[in-house]
Design an enzyme around this catalytic site. Structure first.
Site, mmCIF file in Angstrom:
data_model
loop_
_atom_site.group_PDB
_atom_site.id
_atom_site.type_symbol
_atom_site.label_atom_id
_atom_site.label_comp_id
_atom_site.label_asym_id
_atom_site.label_seq_id
_atom_site.Cartn_x
_atom_site.Cartn_y
_atom_site.Cartn_z
ATOM 1 N N ARG A 10 -13.741 10.869 53.127
ATOM 2 C CA ARG A 10 -15.128 10.907 53.611
ATOM 3 C C ARG A 10 -15.423 9.803 54.617
ATOM 4 N NH1 ARG A 10 -18.506 13.880 50.202
ATOM 5 N NH2 ARG A 10 -20.296 12.761 51.021
ATOM 6 N N ASN A 24 -24.866 6.290 50.809
ATOM 7 C CA ASN A 24 -24.309 7.309 51.705
ATOM 8 C C ASN A 24 -25.489 8.059 52.308
ATOM 9 O OD1 ASN A 24 -22.855 9.393 52.940
ATOM 10 N ND2 ASN A 24 -22.800 10.606 51.072
ATOM 11 N N GLY A 25 -25.532 8.143 53.637
ATOM 12 C CA GLY A 25 -26.650 8.814 54.301
ATOM 13 C C GLY A 25 -27.173 7.937 55.425
ATOM 14 N N CYS A 68 -19.016 8.535 54.395
ATOM 15 C CA CYS A 68 -19.090 7.538 53.334
ATOM 16 C C CYS A 68 -18.928 8.177 51.952
ATOM 17 C CB CYS A 68 -20.401 6.763 53.325
ATOM 18 S SG CYS A 68 -20.750 5.922 54.856
ATOM 19 N N LYS A 111 -7.771 21.565 66.500
ATOM 20 C CA LYS A 111 -6.825 20.911 65.578
ATOM 21 C C LYS A 111 -5.953 19.919 66.339
ATOM 22 C CE LYS A 111 -8.239 21.695 62.499
ATOM 23 N NZ LYS A 111 -9.119 22.621 61.824
ATOM 24 N N LYS A 136 -14.642 13.580 56.822
ATOM 25 C CA LYS A 136 -14.560 14.962 56.349
ATOM 26 C C LYS A 136 -15.923 15.638 56.264
ATOM 27 C CE LYS A 136 -12.256 18.391 54.518
ATOM 28 N NZ LYS A 136 -11.511 19.164 55.506
ATOM 29 N N HIS A 155 -10.903 31.840 87.022
ATOM 30 C CA HIS A 155 -12.234 31.386 87.432
ATOM 31 C C HIS A 155 -12.330 29.858 87.427
ATOM 32 C CE1 HIS A 155 -13.567 35.510 87.508
ATOM 33 N NE2 HIS A 155 -13.030 35.675 86.312
ATOM 34 N N TRP A 211 -17.872 5.194 56.600
ATOM 35 C CA TRP A 211 -17.696 5.798 57.921
ATOM 36 C C TRP A 211 -18.893 5.311 58.728
ATOM 37 C CZ3 TRP A 211 -20.350 9.257 61.115
ATOM 38 C CH2 TRP A 211 -19.594 9.815 62.159
ATOM 39 N N GLU A 219 -8.003 16.798 67.380
ATOM 40 C CA GLU A 219 -8.489 15.883 66.352
ATOM 41 C C GLU A 219 -7.388 15.110 65.656
ATOM 42 O OE1 GLU A 219 -9.713 19.290 63.083
ATOM 43 O OE2 GLU A 219 -10.659 17.356 62.914
ATOM 44 N N GLU A 226 -9.810 27.143 67.847
ATOM 45 C CA GLU A 226 -9.475 26.417 66.619
ATOM 46 C C GLU A 226 -8.153 25.650 66.797
ATOM 47 O OE1 GLU A 226 -10.869 25.407 64.135
ATOM 48 O OE2 GLU A 226 -9.336 25.049 62.645
HETATM 49 C C1 F6R Z 1 -12.243 20.274 62.011
HETATM 50 C C2 F6R Z 1 -13.234 20.085 60.974
HETATM 51 C C3 F6R Z 1 -14.657 20.000 61.363
HETATM 52 C C4 F6R Z 1 -15.535 20.736 60.322
HETATM 53 C C5 F6R Z 1 -17.017 20.522 60.654
HETATM 54 C C6 F6R Z 1 -17.914 21.312 59.713
HETATM 55 O O1 F6R Z 1 -10.962 20.371 61.486
HETATM 56 O O2 F6R Z 1 -12.912 19.992 59.817
HETATM 57 O O3 F6R Z 1 -14.870 20.499 62.627
HETATM 58 O O4 F6R Z 1 -15.212 22.079 60.341
HETATM 59 O O5 F6R Z 1 -17.323 19.159 60.560
HETATM 60 O O6 F6R Z 1 -17.737 20.914 58.391
HETATM 61 P P1 F6R Z 1 -18.152 21.849 57.206
HETATM 62 O O7 F6R Z 1 -17.305 23.065 57.252
HETATM 63 O O8 F6R Z 1 -17.927 21.035 55.977
HETATM 64 O O9 F6R Z 1 -19.599 22.195 57.406
#
Ligand code: F6R
Length: 644
Positions: free
Chosen positions: A27, A102-103, A2, A520, A639, A539, A77, A523, A516
């Site tokens: 966000r 927000n929260g 949010c 990517k 985000k 395994h 969100w 997501e 990683e």
């Molecule tokens: C994936 C991604 C998330 C963040 C995770 C932690 O691309 O962006 O997995 O890495 O939500 O967020 P931060 O780094 O802001 O603590």
């Protein structure tokens, strides 16, 4: 999670709120809304499901009648209640109070039962509605108390003057102060009420909130990027602060209710730092910003041959001398950077390093021994689980030497404020939900940390330090060269067009890089992807291999290459389609079933994982383009994860 934005100005506030929402859309983006006080001092509200552009269209359809000088806005969100117009913010109580939040109000169910008994009606499934009702109730009680107060002393005050007496003017801020006492959980709140049509009140605990200082106008937002078109000057509210905001006036009260001053800080971000420019998506822009992000993160932290320990704070050297081991806590992509660092710490300076996801760590009873450096890594600095893990450790600290360090991309974020030491990655604002340049700069920060800890503890020779520094100096060029393979990767991305699953393989530091890469791909393209250390294949996962599963392997020329090659042959023998990223010395031939991309020159132990991650970012981006997903705002994600 949010985003909120608000303001009080002489000009019409609606375009500023809309632009702020657009900039905060990363966000949360399932619904949005704006509430204003109109020229008659009444609340007007418009809400819309979907992205900000649908709210904008709704406002345009009002042919200019939706305007005002004071207002609050929200992009959501969903946590409590599905994305719907009824659940979208602002929430209003009895046409008197409007709130954006927000929260999470954790005790909302309990408060809701009480408020239902008091006669309040609920029109949404959100936790936020209890905030609107609680403020409404406090306003009514304060108003009643004012009315009942004996007027003997003030008998000479006319009715007109009484209505603008000081109590009356401060009623909204006092009501918010009273209401927030009931809330458990996290909140950043923006509140307007018809009682005081000149005033916007905000409150902050556990969720970020900044006040933007304009000339004869004030604004609020979840982060500075929302307000860059209107100001560069900001006050970062502290935990427990409540502020009364008017066009020409600002009062901030701390958690104890004392009126205090907070420093005004100037942001050096330009408004276009959060614009797309020539790029189609923020993710693409941010991938291509990585050479510069590395330069900016190294600037002032290294000399020609050395790393400056003071980059971690003036007391860092003394702190580092006491350290025996490292505990890293993070989530998602940031967790993956910590996993790479584990290999580095143990391999290069022989220091024990544990890495754990914050959501697990915070809910178990971890054993943490004296003289551990507790490192949190976060792009946003607001991730709820990471913050909670840090707070938990701070509780233990009275008895042990456990210094805390945050590696973070956002100055003045909650994690940076709560840590003993801070290292800011200078990646610049990261807007795409999928983290790219933040990850790269976190790895740079961790390489610097490794060097500084090694130096402070006498575990790293000067020669080794110089080698690391020289490698880091080459890194922007290496990243740039890796980016130059975009066309080849676009071709390879076509392999994934009709696929539902993928495997990523690596060994050593390339295993977290494979993790990683898989994250990517999942997501942003919604393809199910798993990462395995290549030696684990036999395994179990080998059973999955057939011609329908692309297998991505990362194959630098290092000590494990020959072993990796054998693993790849095992996959090839079972009909798997291999996509291999190698360096100039790896020599994996493009035989049938193999697509090989020579990603880079032969790279060092520190620079290799950073460089090999770049083609994986490009791969997921181009697969997502082919799949037609929403690259910057993938479904169900946001985000900054400020809720559990
Ligand atoms: C994936 C991604 C998330 C963040 C995770 C932690 O691309 O962006 O997995 O890495 O939500 O967020 P931060 O780094 O802001 O603590």
């Amino acid at each position: 999670m949010c985003g909120i934005v608000g303001g009080v100005a002489e000009r019409n506030i609606v375009p500023i709120l809309l632009e702020g929402l657009r900039r905060l859309e990363y966000r949360g983006y399932d619904s949005s809304g704006i509430a204003l006080l109109d020229s008659d001092g009444q609340i007007q509200r418009l809400r819309s499901i979907g992205k900000i552009k649908s709210l904008d269209e709704k406002i345009q359809n009002h042919s200019g009648t939706f305007s005002g000088h004071i207002g609050i806005a929200h992009t959501r969100w969903a946590t409590h209640g599905i994305p719907s117009e009824n659940n979208a913010h602002p929430h209003i109580c009895n046409n008197r109070v409007a709130v954006v939040h927000n929260g999470i109000i954790e005790n909302y169910a309990e408060l809701k039962i009480q408020q239902l008994a008091q006669g309040y009606r609920f029109t949404s499934e959100t936790d936020t509605e209890v905030v609107a009702h609680a403020i409404h109730k406090a306003l009514s009680e304060l108003q009643d108390a004012e009315a009942e107060r004996p007027i003997t002393d003030n008998a000479y005050i006319s009715n007109e003057r009484r209505s603008s007496s000081r109590d009356d003017q401060n009623r909204l801020v006092r009501a918010v102060q009273l209401a927030v006492k009931q809330f458990k959980g996290a909140y950043a709140l923006g509140v307007v009420a018809i009682d005081d049509p000149e005033t916007l009140v905000v409150a902050r605990k556990g969720s970020p909130l900044v006040i933007g200082i304009g000339i004869g106008e004030h604004f609020i937002a979840s982060d500075v990027s929302a307000l860059l078109p209107v100001t560069q000057n900001f006050i970062f509210l502290e935990e427990g602060d409540v502020a009364k905001i008017q066009r020409n006036h600002l009062e901030i009260y701390n958690h104890a209710g004392e009126c205090i001053e907070r420093e005004i800080k100037q942001s050096n971000l330009s408004a276009n730092a959060v614009e797309l420019g020539e790029h189609r998506h923020f993710m693409h822009k941010e991938i291509f910003e990585q050479p510069q992000a590395v330069i900016d993160t190294l600037e002032g932290r290294i000399t020609q041959e050395h790393v400056l320990i003071s980059a971690f704070g003036f007391q860092a050297e003394d702190v580092f001398k006491t350290i025996q081991q490292v505990q890293i806590i993070a989530c998602g992509t940031s967790y993956h950077s910590g996993l790479v660092a584990k290999y580095w710490f143990e391999d290069i300076i022989g220091m024990s390093c544990q890495v754990e996801v914050a959501s697990e760590y915070r809910y178990r009873n971890p054993v943490i021994i004296d003289n551990t450096l507790f490192v949190t890594i976060s792009q946003s600095g607001e991730t709820a689980d990471t913050l909670a893990a840090l707070q938990q450790i701070k509780g233990l600290k009275q008895h042990q030497n456990i210094p805390t360090l945050t590696i973070c991309n956002v100055a003045e974020s909650s994690l940076t404020r709560e840590s003993d030491l801070t290292f800011l990655t200078h990646a610049g604002p990261e807007i795409g939900v999928a983290s790219t340049k933040a990850f790269t700069t976190q790895l740079v920060a961790l390489a610097l940390l490794l060097t500084c800890l090694g130096k402070a503890k006498g575990l790293l020779s000067e020669k080794r330090e110089i080698t690391i520094v020289k490698g880091l100096q080459k890194l922007p060029g290496l990243v740039k060269n890796a980016l130059a393979h975009e066309d080849q990767i676009m071709e390879i991305a076509k392999t994934f067009a009709d696929k539902d699953n993928a495997l990523f393989l690596g060994r050593g530091t390339m295993y977290p890089i494979a993790m990683e890469g898989a994250l990517k791909l999942k997501e942003i393209s919604y393809i199910h992807a798993e990462a395995y250390p290549a030696g684990e294949l036999k395994h179990g996962p080998l059973a999955l291999i057939d011609e329908h599963i692309p297998v991505v392997a990362i194959a630098p020329h290092d000590d494990l290459l020959e072993k990796l090659k054998s693993n790849l042959q095992e996959v090839n023998a079972r009909g798997g389609q291999m996509i291999v990223f190698e360096d100039e010395k790896s020599n994996i031939s493009s035989e049938p079933g193999f697509k090989v991309v020579k990603t880079t020159t032969n790279v060092g132990r520190i620079t290799a994982p950073i460089t090999f991650n770049i083609p994986l970012q490009l791969l997921s981006y181009h697969v997502a383009l082919i799949k037609g997903t929403d690259v910057d705002q993938p479904r169900n994600l946001a985000k900054s994860v400020t809720v559990e």
